[in-house]
Design an enzyme around this catalytic site. Structure first.
Site, PDB file in Angstrom:
ATOM      1  CE  LYS B  72     -18.350  11.347  17.712  1.00  0.00           C
ATOM      2  NZ  LYS B  72     -17.692  12.620  17.346  1.00  0.00           N
ATOM      3  CB  SER B 147     -13.923  12.244  18.341  1.00  0.00           C
ATOM      4  OG  SER B 147     -15.016  13.041  17.898  1.00  0.00           O
ATOM      5  CB  SER B 171     -14.662  14.992  15.470  1.00  0.00           C
ATOM      6  OG  SER B 171     -13.700  15.136  16.479  1.00  0.00           O
TER       7      SER B 171
END
Ligand SMILES: [Zn+2]
Lengths: 475, 478, 94
Positions: B72, B147, B171
């Site tokens: 990420k 997210s 997330s």
């Protein structure tokens, strides 16, 4: 009303850079005067994802300060974030302490303390100079070397009542901290900084007046002058029927002008909240013991000890507030402990005069020689004025005091027999003085003493000269 | 379908590592296969893909044998763009690497790409990315969740064998659920946050998004550990075992009434019931429990997270990194406000505003102080519950992945979709999402939660259920 | 709940610039969110301690041992505006 009709109330906020090797929350070395931005890392640059790590030594130094100042040590201490934007603040917040400081309360030299807490210093903004015009306006260059240096903030209660007391007390605080060895406490280099909260109120009024915060006083002289100027400004406002506005002020030592710093800034709202990147610092009994073990004798304790030895209070204060003088005193006393009062007087009056703005190490006097000189004086071997001459030599080139007395022919003269003819000659040479003295008016005796001293090259004792003169004149 | 594509489709990370170690699979070829798939990704799952394999891949005898990993973009990676889904950080290349990534690399993983995300991890749909929304490989018209949407989409599409994500209020778990994957949020403090760009410091945790529970366990084993660079990290108390549990005999599963009733989509509720029935079939017993402060937890979260975020994001000021925008007058204030106006997206601004307001003078006690007390209460709810049950089960999300744009005009509706994952975040306890069926043709996630440091228990139970539920996590790989 | 004036004040504290049209929209959105959040004020939380970190953490302090700093060119490498000495910003006094 005049200034004398008002009471002045002053509280001080002092920031002290702690003499740790590394910064408060990262492993970068603390520095002064190095090339800009050579002591930075992800943490002290506030790079995304970096996290603070509290420096154990800074906590230890904070504990030493708290213990020395009689504060209550919190068993658990919390760091908060103080949020505001400024280019010298890389994270957009300063890690500081808020409602759970490391040290609570305390007292020093009759001034109560509110707290001592730890925080991180801001970076330095330098003006970019000629090259730094950005789109038509001035630019600054940020140097993060200083950013993150550990600071202890000491906040007093509003117990100080004059500018003179403020600067005197600050000297005491400085020497106390220097003695602790936790900071260089150098105002010129910024390792000691002081802000003052100042208010006035008519004498007899119970509630305090509105206070202003005076910032940026970077020397003892400026502190005294700045506070005086601000008090005068407040008196003028109140006398003129006006009201003091609570605001932050800047003192310009060059012009002595006081200006408001708030012109463009809105009221501060620091949005303090507990720093979530840190957990509370738990102060263990071991940590307190370790801090206690390193506490030296503090200046006020030393002052009391010197007074107990018989040293005059003024001299005791000078010796303890200038630790290097105190150390010299103690070293000399160790070689001959018989005359502490006279030795203290010799150091704080005569030696200090010769040192002037210099250092104690400017003196070439060999260890023990000052104590010897005091002993020679006490034994009457050398007069006090002769001793001053010996000290000149000791200070300038060292040597053995007894040998200097001998070599320079400074052996004190005996009493009457030796002095009588010289005094008689002095009276004969100054008949008008002799006349006055005869009437009991002793004012011009200095003329006679001066004559004798000149004749004897200072070997005579002034008191003895007066005594013999009186005898000769039948007084 | 080439051999490698079928391996990518059929094999978990654990199996691929075993194949490399046995010599059946060439690590460099596998890396290149994933790398080129990532480079050709059409779901906008990646914000950076390696140009080529590193000169030297970690050796086959390292624990992770050179297997690629997608990371990420919230994790700082030295010299590699780290943009956190924000225009403000466009082009930022950190001078250091986060502990989580460094640990995976030290164990032999090799990063082949960085993944799209909601800006600064604020969002539940990956639509709040300055680099454009990411699509769900199961249905490109739908969001992948957020997210960590890019990480989930990358794994679901077979563009990464597994991925590193972060979870503040769900997330990792929610996008894993929406992409038919396994997502694990460890106990707060298990994984170092050093170098992970902070959203809400007291909640953020890194964790794996994988195809199988065993893969999640394997990645976690190499992620966790107390880190001297993060004062809030504690690591786990015991090594992570390879999950092997098959029976749930004697296990008591708590089903919180507050998180399984109204508001849960019909198909999601049905899949959840199937999963519970399978658990019972494996020997578990079910018990209805109560988390009285679950709803308040959502409110508390939307105070605490924005408050911390408002402060964490103050460092993005255009001075030391990132993009700067100056105003015409060249003033400092203008530089700050233009930089932040142009650099931050609407959701980030909204949360900064919300958090600043909650911390501002006169409101601290009413909002932040109260929210911290609610956190105490919700943690207490879980403590009580775990006296009676071993693990807690809920749907991971009340709905499956929604259509792109469907909720973006209503921030509150978006916030409410995090109801099932937020309570665990506030309580700091571990939660895992595993796929348990479909609704509207889209994957449904089952969330399991355990007491703090109960990762081995959680992974064991999840493994047993995964076997019996038999969901094909490679179903979207083409 | 929260009006345009408060929105502008908070925007200023946050160093966010809002366009005129954004102020009203922000006020509406924040009011709706705050309206929902407000429910926590109805809870009885007397005597409940605030929690910062749920998991017990006994974080140790760092020893005062220097670690290498970044080379200056690395420290400055990501700056939008810098000279050889440091990070250039508009003067706060300007
Ligand atoms: Zn540093």
């Amino acid at each position: 009303m005049s200034a004398a009709d008002y009471e002045v109330t002053i509280g001080l906020e002092i920031h002290v850079q702690l003499a740790t090797r590394t910064k408060m929350f990262c492993g970068c070395e603390t520095s002064f005067g190095d090339d800009p931005n050579t002591h930075t890392c992800p943490r002290c640059l506030g790079l995304p994802g970096s996290l603070p790590l509290p420096n154990a030594k800074a906590v230890h130094f904070g504990l030493m300060m708290g213990l020395a100042l009689g504060s209550k040590i919190a068993p658990r201490s919390i760091f908060h974030r103080k949020n505001y934007f400024y280019p010298d603040l890389p994270k957009g917040y300063q890690i500081s302490q808020f409602d759970e400081p490391l040290c609570d309360g305390g007292e020093l030299g009759g001034v109560r303390l509110n707290r001592v807490h730890l925080e991180e210093d801001a970076a330095k903004l330098n003006h970019a100079g000629g090259t730094g015009r950005i789109q038509g306006s001035d630019a600054s260059v940020v140097d993060f070397n200083r950013g993150g240096t550990p600071l202890a903030e000491i906040v007093t209660e509003p117990d100080i009542t004059s500018a003179e007391q403020a600067s005197e007390w600050l000297r005491l605080l400085r020497v106390t901290i220097r003695q602790l060895g936790v900071s260089d406490v150098n105002m010129e280099e910024g390792s000691l900084r002081c802000d003052a909260n100042i208010s006035i109120r008519p004498k007899g009024q119970a509630e305090l007046g509105t206070k202003t915060e005076l910032k940026n006083m970077n020397s003892f002289r400026f502190i005294e002058r700045g506070i005086k100027a601000e008090v005068a400004r407040q008196v003028a406002i109140v006398d003129g029927g006006g009201q003091v506005t609570g605001e932050t002020l800047h003192f310009d030592p060059r012009t002595e002008a006081i200006t408001s710093m708030r012109s463009k800034e809105e009221a501060h709202d620091y949005r303090y909240f507990p720093e979530p990147d840190l957990v509370p610092v738990v102060i263990t009994p071991d940590m307190i013991e370790a801090a206690k073990a390193e506490l030296p004798e503090l200046p006020l304790q030393r002052e009391d000890r010197f007074i107990a030895l018989g040293v005059e209070p003024g001299a005791a204060r000078t010796l303890s507030w200038r630790p290097e003088l105190g150390d010299l005193f103690e070293a000399e006393l160790a070689t001959d402990g018989s005359q502490p009062k006279a030795l203290a007087a010799l150091i704080t009056n005569e030696l200090l005069k010769r040192i002037g703005d210099g250092e104690v190490t400017d003196s070439k006097a060999a260890p023990g020689s000052l104590a010897q000189l005091v002993a020679l004086t006490a034994a009457g071997t050398v007069s006090s004025s002769g001793a001053r001459t010996v000290l000149d030599t000791l200070f300038a080139s060292g040597g053995d005091p007894a040998a200097i007395v001998e070599a320079e022919g400074l052996t004190a003269m005996g009493g009457g027999d030796e002095l009588t003819p010289i005094i008689q000659a002095a009276l004969d040479a100054n008949p008008d003085v002799a006349e006055k003295l005869r009437t009991g008016d002793m004012k011009p005796i200095g003329v006679i003493v001066g004559f004798v001293m000149k004749e004897t090259k200072g070997r005579a004792d002034g008191k003895e000269v007066t005594k013999v003169t009186r005898q000769l004149l039948g007084l | 379908m080439s051999d490698l594509t079928s391996i990518i489709r059929e094999q978990s990370a654990t199996e691929q590592i075993a194949a490399i170690k046995s010599g059946a699979l060439d690590a460099r070829e596998l890396f290149e296969a994933y790398r080129s798939r990532a480079a050709a990704d059409t779901f906008n799952a990646f914000t950076w893909v390696a140009d080529e394999a590193p000169a030297a891949l970690p050796a086959a005898d390292t624990p992770l044998a050179g297997l690629p990993v997608a990371v990420k973009d919230l994790f700082s990676t030295e010299g590699v763009p780290t943009q956190a889904g924000s225009k403000l950080l466009e082009g930022y290349r950190p001078p250091y690497t986060s502990t989580a990534v460094a640990k995976l690399e030290a164990a032999g993983a090799s990063m082949h790409g960085k993944t799209n995300q909601d800006e600064f991890a604020m969002g539940s749909s990956n639509e709040n990315s300055a680099f454009g929304p990411c699509q769900n490989p199961w249905d490109p018209e739908r969001i992948p969740g957020g997210s960590s949407g890019g990480s989930a989409a990358a794994v679901a599409a077979g563009h990464a064998p597994w991925a590193l994500g972060t979870d503040t209020g769900g997330s990792i778990r929610q996008p894993a659920a929406m992409c038919g994957l396994v997502g694990l949020k460890p106990t707060y403090g298990a994984v170092s946050r050093y170098g992970m760009i902070a959203f809400a410091s007291s909640l953020d945790q890194a964790g794996p998004i994988t195809r199988t529970v065993a893969d999640a366990a394997l990645m976690l084993e190499h992620l966790h550990g107390a880190d001297s660079r993060d004062m809030t990290s504690v690591g786990l108390r015991e090594p992570i075992a390879v999950p092997s549990r098959e029976s749930l005999e004697g296990l008591v599963i708590g089903v919180p009434a507050e998180l399984t009733g109204e508001g849960v989509e019909e198909g999601v509720a049905a899949a959840f019931q199937v999963a519970l029935a399978e658990a019972e079939a494996l020997g578990a017993s079910l018990e209805t429990i109560h988390l009285p402060h679950a709803e308040a937890a959502l409110s508390a979260y939307y105070v605490l997270a924005p408050a911390e975020a408002s402060s964490n994001l103050s460092r993005f000021d255009g001075v030391r990194y990132g993009n700067r925008v100056e105003d015409a007058d060249g003033t400092l204030l203008g530089m700050y406000t233009r930089t932040r106006h142009d650099g931050f997206g609407p959701e980030v601004k909204r949360r900064i505003m919300l958090g600043t307001y909650a911390l501002s003078a006169g409101y601290y006690d009413a909002y932040y102080g109260t929210a911290q007390r609610v956190r105490t209460k919700i943690a207490g709810d879980f403590t009580e519950a775990f006296k009676k049950v071993d693990v807690i089960a809920t749907p991971t999300s009340p709905t499956v992945a929604w259509k792109l744009g469907e909720k973006s005009s209503d921030p509150l509706a978006m916030y409410l979709s995090d109801i099932c994952t937020i309570p665990m975040s506030l309580a700091g306890i571990p939660g895992i999402s595993i796929p348990c069926g479909t609704s509207q043709g889209m994957p449904v996630g089952l969330q399991l939660a355990a007491p703090a440091f109960g990762e081995n228990l959680l992974l064991g139970v999840a493994h047993a259920l995964e076997r019996t539920l038999g969901f094909d996590t490679g179903g979207a790989i083409r | 709940m929260i009006d345009a004036k408060q929105v502008l004040h908070v925007a200023r504290l946050s160093r966010l610039e809002l366009e005129p049209g954004e102020v009203e929209q922000m006020a509406t959105e924040l009011s709706s969110i705050l309206g929902h959040i407000e429910q926590i004020s109805k809870l009885d939380l007397d005597g409940v301690e605030p929690t910062m970190h749920v998991v017990p953490i006994d974080g140790g302090l760092r020893d005062d041992e220097p670690e290498p700093s970044l080379p200056i060119e690395v420290a400055l490498s990501q700056a939008p505006k810098a000279n050889a000495e440091g990070f250039i910003v508009p003067s706060p006094q300007a």
